[in-house]
Design a protein around this motif. Structure first.
Motif, PDB file in Angstrom:
ATOM      1  N   PHE A   1      -0.311  -5.685  -7.084  1.00 39.06           N
ATOM      2  CA  PHE A   1      -0.639  -4.364  -6.555  1.00 39.06           C
ATOM      3  C   PHE A   1       0.202  -4.039  -5.322  1.00 39.06           C
ATOM      4  CE2 PHE A   1      -4.656  -4.936  -8.982  1.00 39.06           C
ATOM      5  CZ  PHE A   1      -4.579  -3.773  -9.733  1.00 39.06           C
ATOM      6  N   VAL A   2       0.442  -5.029  -4.478  1.00 39.19           N
ATOM      7  CA  VAL A   2       1.278  -4.805  -3.301  1.00 39.19           C
ATOM      8  C   VAL A   2       2.703  -4.473  -3.733  1.00 39.19           C
ATOM      9  CG1 VAL A   2       2.346  -5.918  -1.310  1.00 39.19           C
ATOM     10  CG2 VAL A   2      -0.099  -6.180  -1.714  1.00 39.19           C
ATOM     11  N   PHE A   3       3.222  -5.219  -4.698  1.00 37.31           N
ATOM     12  CA  PHE A   3       4.577  -4.972  -5.177  1.00 37.31           C
ATOM     13  C   PHE A   3       4.692  -3.588  -5.794  1.00 37.31           C
ATOM     14  CE2 PHE A   3       8.491  -5.509  -7.523  1.00 37.31           C
ATOM     15  CZ  PHE A   3       9.210  -6.431  -6.765  1.00 37.31           C
ATOM     16  N   MET A   4       3.680  -3.194  -6.581  1.00 37.91           N
ATOM     17  CA  MET A   4       3.686  -1.872  -7.183  1.00 37.91           C
ATOM     18  C   MET A   4       3.637  -0.792  -6.111  1.00 37.91           C
ATOM     19  SD  MET A   4       3.939  -1.633 -10.515  1.00 37.91           S
ATOM     20  CE  MET A   4       3.279   0.018 -10.705  1.00 37.91           C
ATOM     21  N   TYR A   5       2.820  -1.025  -5.065  1.00 35.97           N
ATOM     22  CA  TYR A   5       2.689  -0.037  -3.999  1.00 35.97           C
ATOM     23  C   TYR A   5       4.018   0.151  -3.268  1.00 35.97           C
ATOM     24  CZ  TYR A   5       1.054   2.256   0.243  1.00 35.97           C
ATOM     25  OH  TYR A   5       0.891   3.137   1.279  1.00 35.97           O
TER      26      TYR A   5
ATOM     27  N   ALA B   1       7.823 -10.483 -11.434  1.00 38.07           N
ATOM     28  CA  ALA B   1       7.733 -11.091 -10.101  1.00 38.07           C
ATOM     29  C   ALA B   1       6.385 -11.772  -9.910  1.00 38.07           C
ATOM     30  CB  ALA B   1       7.957 -10.022  -9.033  1.00 38.07           C
ATOM     31  N   MET B   2       5.321 -11.101 -10.343  1.00 35.56           N
ATOM     32  CA  MET B   2       3.989 -11.684 -10.235  1.00 35.56           C
ATOM     33  C   MET B   2       3.880 -12.973 -11.038  1.00 35.56           C
ATOM     34  SD  MET B   2       0.475 -10.587 -12.019  1.00 35.56           S
ATOM     35  CE  MET B   2       1.143 -11.485 -13.419  1.00 35.56           C
ATOM     36  N   ALA B   3       4.427 -12.964 -12.260  1.00 43.11           N
ATOM     37  CA  ALA B   3       4.368 -14.154 -13.111  1.00 43.11           C
ATOM     38  C   ALA B   3       5.089 -15.322 -12.465  1.00 43.11           C
ATOM     39  CB  ALA B   3       4.974 -13.847 -14.479  1.00 43.11           C
ATOM     40  N   ALA B   4       6.220 -15.055 -11.820  1.00 41.88           N
ATOM     41  CA  ALA B   4       6.964 -16.123 -11.134  1.00 41.88           C
ATOM     42  C   ALA B   4       6.143 -16.694  -9.980  1.00 41.88           C
ATOM     43  CB  ALA B   4       8.298 -15.589 -10.630  1.00 41.88           C
TER      44      ALA B   4
ATOM     45  N   LEU C   1      -4.731 -14.057  -6.121  1.00 39.91           N
ATOM     46  CA  LEU C   1      -3.477 -13.884  -5.399  1.00 39.91           C
ATOM     47  C   LEU C   1      -2.418 -13.187  -6.262  1.00 39.91           C
ATOM     48  CD1 LEU C   1      -3.224 -17.260  -3.423  1.00 39.91           C
ATOM     49  CD2 LEU C   1      -4.011 -15.019  -2.639  1.00 39.91           C
ATOM     50  N   GLY C   2      -2.427 -13.479  -7.564  1.00 38.70           N
ATOM     51  CA  GLY C   2      -1.487 -12.807  -8.463  1.00 38.70           C
ATOM     52  C   GLY C   2      -1.753 -11.315  -8.535  1.00 38.70           C
ATOM     53  N   ALA C   3      -3.025 -10.934  -8.655  1.00 36.65           N
ATOM     54  CA  ALA C   3      -3.376  -9.514  -8.697  1.00 36.65           C
ATOM     55  C   ALA C   3      -3.001  -8.830  -7.384  1.00 36.65           C
ATOM     56  CB  ALA C   3      -4.869  -9.356  -8.971  1.00 36.65           C
ATOM     57  N   ALA C   4      -3.274  -9.507  -6.269  1.00 39.01           N
ATOM     58  CA  ALA C   4      -2.941  -8.923  -4.968  1.00 39.01           C
ATOM     59  C   ALA C   4      -1.433  -8.708  -4.841  1.00 39.01           C
ATOM     60  CB  ALA C   4      -3.443  -9.841  -3.850  1.00 39.01           C
ATOM     61  N   PHE C   5      -0.648  -9.706  -5.248  1.00 37.02           N
ATOM     62  CA  PHE C   5       0.796  -9.585  -5.177  1.00 37.02           C
ATOM     63  C   PHE C   5       1.292  -8.456  -6.066  1.00 37.02           C
ATOM     64  CE2 PHE C   5       5.065 -10.466  -6.684  1.00 37.02           C
ATOM     65  CZ  PHE C   5       5.747 -10.758  -5.502  1.00 37.02           C
TER      66      PHE C   5
ATOM     67  N   PRO D   1       0.377  -7.179 -16.579  1.00 33.59           N
ATOM     68  CA  PRO D   1      -0.006  -8.313 -15.732  1.00 33.59           C
ATOM     69  C   PRO D   1      -1.078  -9.197 -16.360  1.00 33.59           C
ATOM     70  CG  PRO D   1      -0.897  -6.271 -14.854  1.00 33.59           C
ATOM     71  CD  PRO D   1       0.057  -5.889 -15.934  1.00 33.59           C
ATOM     72  N   LEU D   2      -2.002  -8.594 -17.122  1.00 33.82           N
ATOM     73  CA  LEU D   2      -3.042  -9.400 -17.756  1.00 33.82           C
ATOM     74  C   LEU D   2      -2.445 -10.363 -18.783  1.00 33.82           C
ATOM     75  CD1 LEU D   2      -5.910  -6.801 -18.290  1.00 33.82           C
ATOM     76  CD2 LEU D   2      -5.936  -8.786 -16.783  1.00 33.82           C
ATOM     77  N   MET D   3      -1.540  -9.862 -19.611  1.00 31.39           N
ATOM     78  CA  MET D   3      -0.946 -10.714 -20.632  1.00 31.39           C
ATOM     79  C   MET D   3       0.019 -11.739 -20.024  1.00 31.39           C
ATOM     80  SD  MET D   3      -2.376  -9.909 -23.482  1.00 31.39           S
ATOM     81  CE  MET D   3      -3.803  -9.842 -22.388  1.00 31.39           C
ATOM     82  N   ALA D   4       0.761 -11.341 -18.991  1.00 33.99           N
ATOM     83  CA  ALA D   4       1.645 -12.287 -18.316  1.00 33.99           C
ATOM     84  C   ALA D   4       0.827 -13.375 -17.638  1.00 33.99           C
ATOM     85  CB  ALA D   4       2.512 -11.560 -17.287  1.00 33.99           C
ATOM     86  N   GLY D   5      -0.273 -12.978 -17.007  1.00 33.22           N
ATOM     87  CA  GLY D   5      -1.140 -13.963 -16.366  1.00 33.22           C
ATOM     88  C   GLY D   5      -1.757 -14.913 -17.376  1.00 33.22           C
ATOM     89  N   ALA D   6      -2.166 -14.378 -18.531  1.00 35.00           N
ATOM     90  CA  ALA D   6      -2.742 -15.237 -19.573  1.00 35.00           C
ATOM     91  C   ALA D   6      -1.714 -16.228 -20.103  1.00 35.00           C
ATOM     92  CB  ALA D   6      -3.279 -14.376 -20.711  1.00 35.00           C
ATOM     93  N   THR D   7      -0.446 -15.824 -20.136  1.00 39.51           N
ATOM     94  CA  THR D   7       0.609 -16.722 -20.594  1.00 39.51           C
ATOM     95  C   THR D   7       0.803 -17.878 -19.622  1.00 39.51           C
ATOM     96  OG1 THR D   7       1.752 -14.861 -21.642  1.00 39.51           O
ATOM     97  CG2 THR D   7       3.036 -16.871 -21.294  1.00 39.51           C
ATOM     98  N   VAL D   8       0.920 -17.558 -18.346  1.00 39.22           N
ATOM     99  CA  VAL D   8       1.158 -18.590 -17.333  1.00 39.22           C
ATOM    100  C   VAL D   8      -0.068 -19.487 -17.158  1.00 39.22           C
ATOM    101  CG1 VAL D   8       1.672 -19.001 -14.898  1.00 39.22           C
ATOM    102  CG2 VAL D   8       2.826 -17.142 -16.120  1.00 39.22           C
ATOM    103  N   LEU D   9      -1.250 -18.887 -17.170  1.00 46.06           N
ATOM    104  CA  LEU D   9      -2.489 -19.618 -16.899  1.00 46.06           C
ATOM    105  C   LEU D   9      -3.249 -19.978 -18.178  1.00 46.06           C
ATOM    106  CD1 LEU D   9      -3.777 -17.474 -13.887  1.00 46.06           C
ATOM    107  CD2 LEU D   9      -2.631 -19.694 -13.776  1.00 46.06           C
ATOM    108  N   ALA D  10      -2.535 -20.095 -19.280  1.00 47.46           N
ATOM    109  CA  ALA D  10      -3.201 -20.364 -20.567  1.00 47.46           C
ATOM    110  C   ALA D  10      -4.116 -21.592 -20.523  1.00 47.46           C
ATOM    111  CB  ALA D  10      -2.161 -20.518 -21.673  1.00 47.46           C
ATOM    112  N   PRO D  11      -3.691 -22.727 -19.957  1.00 46.59           N
ATOM    113  CA  PRO D  11      -4.595 -23.891 -19.926  1.00 46.59           C
ATOM    114  C   PRO D  11      -5.887 -23.603 -19.163  1.00 46.59           C
ATOM    115  CG  PRO D  11      -2.353 -24.563 -19.448  1.00 46.59           C
ATOM    116  CD  PRO D  11      -2.366 -23.066 -19.402  1.00 46.59           C
ATOM    117  N   GLU D  12      -5.767 -22.873 -18.060  1.00 48.62           N
ATOM    118  CA  GLU D  12      -6.948 -22.566 -17.255  1.00 48.62           C
ATOM    119  C   GLU D  12      -7.824 -21.510 -17.934  1.00 48.62           C
ATOM    120  OE1 GLU D  12      -4.352 -24.880 -15.256  1.00 48.62           O
ATOM    121  OE2 GLU D  12      -3.778 -22.853 -15.879  1.00 48.62           O
ATOM    122  N   VAL D  13      -7.199 -20.525 -18.559  1.00 47.52           N
ATOM    123  CA  VAL D  13      -7.967 -19.498 -19.271  1.00 47.52           C
ATOM    124  C   VAL D  13      -8.808 -20.142 -20.372  1.00 47.52           C
ATOM    125  CG1 VAL D  13      -7.792 -17.494 -20.812  1.00 47.52           C
ATOM    126  CG2 VAL D  13      -6.357 -17.633 -18.771  1.00 47.52           C
TER     127      VAL D  13
END
Length: 206
Positions: A202-206, A166-169, A196-200, A40-52
Motif C-alpha cells: 500500500f505504501v508503494f502504491m501510494y 516489489a512486495m513479493a521480493a 508487513l507485505g500488505a503495508a509495503f 498481491p494476494l496471489m503473489a503472497g500465496a505463491t511466496v507463502l505457500a507453505p505457511e498458507v
C-alpha cells in the motif's frame, strides 16, 4: 470477487454499449480494481505457500504446497480475464464468446489428459502453461470488439504489477529470515509477512 464485480458492472457496461470510448475506460478501471487486490494476494500465496497451507489446512496438507505455488500465479493472470465476458455480452458477440470458450475448454481438457502421467503436479503445470499461453488471445479477441489495445490494459495495471513484484521480493526476503534464521512457526511467519507485505504494497502504491 471478480465475477461478482462483473455481474454488478454489467448494467453499467450495457448502458455504454454505444459509446466504446466510455466502455473502454470503464473496463480498464474495473480491471485495475480487480488487479489491485488479486495481484498481491496471489503473489503472497505463491511466496507463502507453505505457511498458507499449514495455517489454513494443517501440516498434513504439506504435499499441496507445490500445487498452490503453480496455481496461485495462474489466479493472478486469470484475474485479468475475469470480466472479459462482459465485453462479449454488451457488444452482442455471444457467438464469438461461445466459439472461443469451446476451443479454450477443449485445449484445457487435452492438456489435462497430457499431464495425467505426472499426477496432480503435471496437471497443474500443464494448466498453468496453457493459461499463460492463452492469456493474450483471451484478451485480444474481446478487446477487438471495442478497439481496446493491450497496451492500454498494461498501462492501467503497470504500477500494480511493479508494486506486487516489489512486495513479493520483500516478503520472500522476510520469509527467508523468519524461517531459516529465526525458525519462527508457520502462524507467526504468515502473520508477520502478510501484515508487513500488505503495508509495503500500500505504501508503494501510494
Amino acid at each position: 470477487v471478480g465475477q461478482t464485480l462483473g455481474r454488478v458492472l454489467f448494467p453499467a457496461f450495457a448502458a455504454m454499449q454505444g459509446d466504446h470510448a466510455r466502455l473502454r475506460q470503464a473496463y480498464l478501471r474495473a480491471s485495475a480494481a480487480i488487479a489491485f487486490f488479486a495481484f498481491p494476494l496471489m503473489a503472497g500465496a505463491t511466496v507463502l505457500a507453505p505457511e498458507v497451507i499449514a495455517v489454513f489446512l494443517g501440516p498434513h496438507w504439506g504435499p499441496a504446497v507445490p500445487v498452490l505455488r503453480i496455481l496461485a500465479p495462474v489466479g493472478l493472470l486469470q484475474s485479468l480475464t475475469t470480466i472479459t465476458g462482459q465485453i462479449y455480452l454488451v457488444t452482442g458477440s455471444t457467438g464469438a464468446m461461445f466459439r472461443w470458450g469451446t476451443l479454450f475448454s477443449a485445449v484445457l481438457v487435452v492438456g489435462f489428459i497430457a499431464g495425467l502421467p505426472w499426477g496432480i503436479i503435471g496437471v497443474a503445470a500443464i494448466y498453468a502453461v496453457l493459461s499463460a499461453l492463452l492469456l493474450i488471445p483471451n484478451l485480444t479477441i474481446p478487446f477487438r470488439l471495442i478497439s481496446l489495445p493491450l497496451t492500454a490494459l498494461w498501462k492501467s495495471i503497470q504500477l500494480i504489477a511493479v508494486s506486487t513484484a516489489a512486495m513479493a521480493a520483500v516478503v520472500a526476503a522476510l520469509r527467508w529470515v523468519l524461517v531459516f534464521q529465526l525458525k519462527t512457526p508457520p502462524l507467526v511467519t504468515f502473520g508477520t509477512c502478510a501484515v508487513l507485505g500488505a503495508a509495503f504494497y500500500f505504501v508503494f502504491m501510494y
